[in-house]
Design a protein around this motif. Structure first.
Motif, PDB file in Angstrom:
ATOM      1  N   LEU A  21       0.006  13.415 -46.061  1.00  0.00           N
ATOM      2  CA  LEU A  21       0.009  13.319 -44.598  1.00  0.00           C
ATOM      3  C   LEU A  21      -1.004  14.294 -44.023  1.00  0.00           C
ATOM      4  CD1 LEU A  21       1.217  12.491 -41.814  1.00  0.00           C
ATOM      5  CD2 LEU A  21       2.855  14.368 -42.113  1.00  0.00           C
ATOM      6  N   VAL A  23      -2.098  15.739 -40.197  1.00  0.00           N
ATOM      7  CA  VAL A  23      -1.699  15.811 -38.791  1.00  0.00           C
ATOM      8  C   VAL A  23      -2.865  16.373 -37.992  1.00  0.00           C
ATOM      9  CG1 VAL A  23      -0.074  16.785 -37.128  1.00  0.00           C
ATOM     10  CG2 VAL A  23       0.726  16.138 -39.408  1.00  0.00           C
ATOM     11  N   VAL A  42       7.529  10.001 -42.652  1.00  0.00           N
ATOM     12  CA  VAL A  42       6.505  10.721 -41.904  1.00  0.00           C
ATOM     13  C   VAL A  42       7.056  11.210 -40.567  1.00  0.00           C
ATOM     14  CG1 VAL A  42       4.308  10.456 -40.680  1.00  0.00           C
ATOM     15  CG2 VAL A  42       4.571   9.544 -42.998  1.00  0.00           C
ATOM     16  N   VAL A  43       7.691  10.322 -39.836  1.00  0.00           N
ATOM     17  CA  VAL A  43       8.190  10.675 -38.501  1.00  0.00           C
ATOM     18  C   VAL A  43       9.320  11.692 -38.593  1.00  0.00           C
ATOM     19  CG1 VAL A  43       9.322   9.768 -36.434  1.00  0.00           C
ATOM     20  CG2 VAL A  43       7.444   8.503 -37.491  1.00  0.00           C
ATOM     21  N   CYS A  46       7.806  15.125 -39.389  1.00  0.00           N
ATOM     22  CA  CYS A  46       7.135  15.681 -38.209  1.00  0.00           C
ATOM     23  C   CYS A  46       8.148  16.159 -37.172  1.00  0.00           C
ATOM     24  CB  CYS A  46       6.210  14.631 -37.595  1.00  0.00           C
ATOM     25  SG  CYS A  46       4.711  14.289 -38.552  1.00  0.00           S
ATOM     26  N   LEU A  58       4.513  10.942 -30.634  1.00  0.00           N
ATOM     27  CA  LEU A  58       3.758  10.354 -31.750  1.00  0.00           C
ATOM     28  C   LEU A  58       2.617   9.527 -31.149  1.00  0.00           C
ATOM     29  CD1 LEU A  58       3.870  10.140 -34.890  1.00  0.00           C
ATOM     30  CD2 LEU A  58       5.075   7.973 -34.553  1.00  0.00           C
ATOM     31  N   SER A  60      -0.282   8.580 -32.416  1.00  0.00           N
ATOM     32  CA  SER A  60      -0.739   7.531 -33.330  1.00  0.00           C
ATOM     33  C   SER A  60      -0.246   7.836 -34.731  1.00  0.00           C
ATOM     34  CB  SER A  60      -2.274   7.408 -33.326  1.00  0.00           C
ATOM     35  OG  SER A  60      -2.870   8.556 -33.911  1.00  0.00           O
ATOM     36  N   MET A  61      -0.073   6.786 -35.534  1.00  0.00           N
ATOM     37  CA  MET A  61       0.285   6.922 -36.941  1.00  0.00           C
ATOM     38  C   MET A  61      -0.394   5.779 -37.687  1.00  0.00           C
ATOM     39  SD  MET A  61       3.998   7.181 -38.889  1.00  0.00           S
ATOM     40  CE  MET A  61       4.613   5.640 -38.201  1.00  0.00           C
ATOM     41  N   PHE A  70      -0.975   8.927 -44.774  1.00  0.00           N
ATOM     42  CA  PHE A  70      -0.922   8.632 -43.348  1.00  0.00           C
ATOM     43  C   PHE A  70      -1.741   9.661 -42.562  1.00  0.00           C
ATOM     44  CE2 PHE A  70       2.736   6.499 -45.002  1.00  0.00           C
ATOM     45  CZ  PHE A  70       2.971   5.418 -44.166  1.00  0.00           C
ATOM     46  N   VAL A  72      -1.677  11.107 -38.725  1.00  0.00           N
ATOM     47  CA  VAL A  72      -0.837  11.169 -37.532  1.00  0.00           C
ATOM     48  C   VAL A  72      -1.518  12.048 -36.490  1.00  0.00           C
ATOM     49  CG1 VAL A  72       1.283  12.249 -36.641  1.00  0.00           C
ATOM     50  CG2 VAL A  72       1.395  10.692 -38.580  1.00  0.00           C
TER      51      VAL A  72
END
Length: 246
Positions: A21, A23, A42-43, A46, A58, A60-61, A70, A72
């Motif tokens: 991931l 960020v 992922v969400v 976070c 959020l 964008s992902m 991913f 994010v």
């Protein structure tokens, strides 16, 4: 042992893959995890780390098309707030090196109301349902599971090779659904570690229950947060720890 169509024995194994991931353009974490419900993972992560507080944060992902990973994007002010905190590498019990913000017990989020103790017979029934839903558990036994419940119905369920990942997945499912996990009950099939208890406290979970037991640090965190821990939850003599609300 199960067998393949040609009669040969099948070696049972649990899927495990690395998933990275980024960020706001920076590497954040790589999980070793079961490759299902990855957006929820992922969400939920976070959310637990403080990068987002709701689905609206959020921005964008985007999944990588070439490998499990991913990108994010979150509000820059939230990103800078999290990155500005002192972070330590911790070798978590049974789950490998993770980045976490433990600090002292004074940094544990504290509940303003004392949660009610759930009906323990109903909790045992919910664990029975949780185990029944566990397709991978029934296939191999080598998997963890987690669920969120209001005390009557399982609202989200996930399986993963890592118990922390399973928790992140159910938290993420809740956030992606436009809700929050506040005041819900978290069911986990493995030991309640200190990091898992802290994750639950940050999510404003009211109760964490397990058929296993909590660690001593988990008990301290729960008592500081005013959160309920239930160990041996499917036995005839559950163990309950609860601290005062703020």
């Amino acid at each position: 042992m199960t067998r393949l169509p040609d009669g040969a024995p099948r070696l049972d194994a649990v899927d495990e893959v690395p998933v990275w991931l980024e960020v706001n353009g920076e590497p954040a974490v790589t999980w070793m995890c079961t490759p299902e419900q990855l957006p929820e993972l992922v969400v939920g992560w976070c959310f637990g780390e403080g990068y987002i507080d709701s689905k609206a944060d959020l921005l964008s992902m985007r999944p990588c098309a070439k490998e499990p990973g991913f990108w994010v994007t979150v509000p820059e002010e939230r990103y800078q707030t999290v990155e500005g905190q002192e972070r330590r590498r911790v070798l978590a019990s049974g789950c490998g090196a993770v980045t976490t913000i433990l600090g002292s017990l004074s940094s544990v989020p504290r509940r303003t109301t004392r949660p009610a103790l759930p009906d323990l017979a109903q909790t045992r029934a919910l664990f029975k349902e949780l185990f029944a839903r566990g397709e991978r558990y029934q296939e191999t036994g080598g998997i963890h599971a987690a669920a969120l419940t209001d005390g009557h119905t399982l609202l989200a369920h996930a399986e993963d090779i890592g118990r922390h990942n399973a928790v992140d997945k159910v938290l993420g499912a809740r956030i992606l659904g436009g809700d929050r996990p506040d005041d819900l009950i978290l069911l986990v099939t493995g030991r309640i570690s200190g990091e898992l208890a802290f994750k639950a406290a940050r999510a404003r979970i009211a109760v964490v229950a397990t058929p296993s037991v909590p660690s001593t640090i988990a008990v301290e965190i729960a008592q500081a947060a005013g959160m309920v821990l239930i160990g041996r939850a499917v036995s005839g003599q559950p163990q309950v720890w609860q601290g005062p609300a703020a």
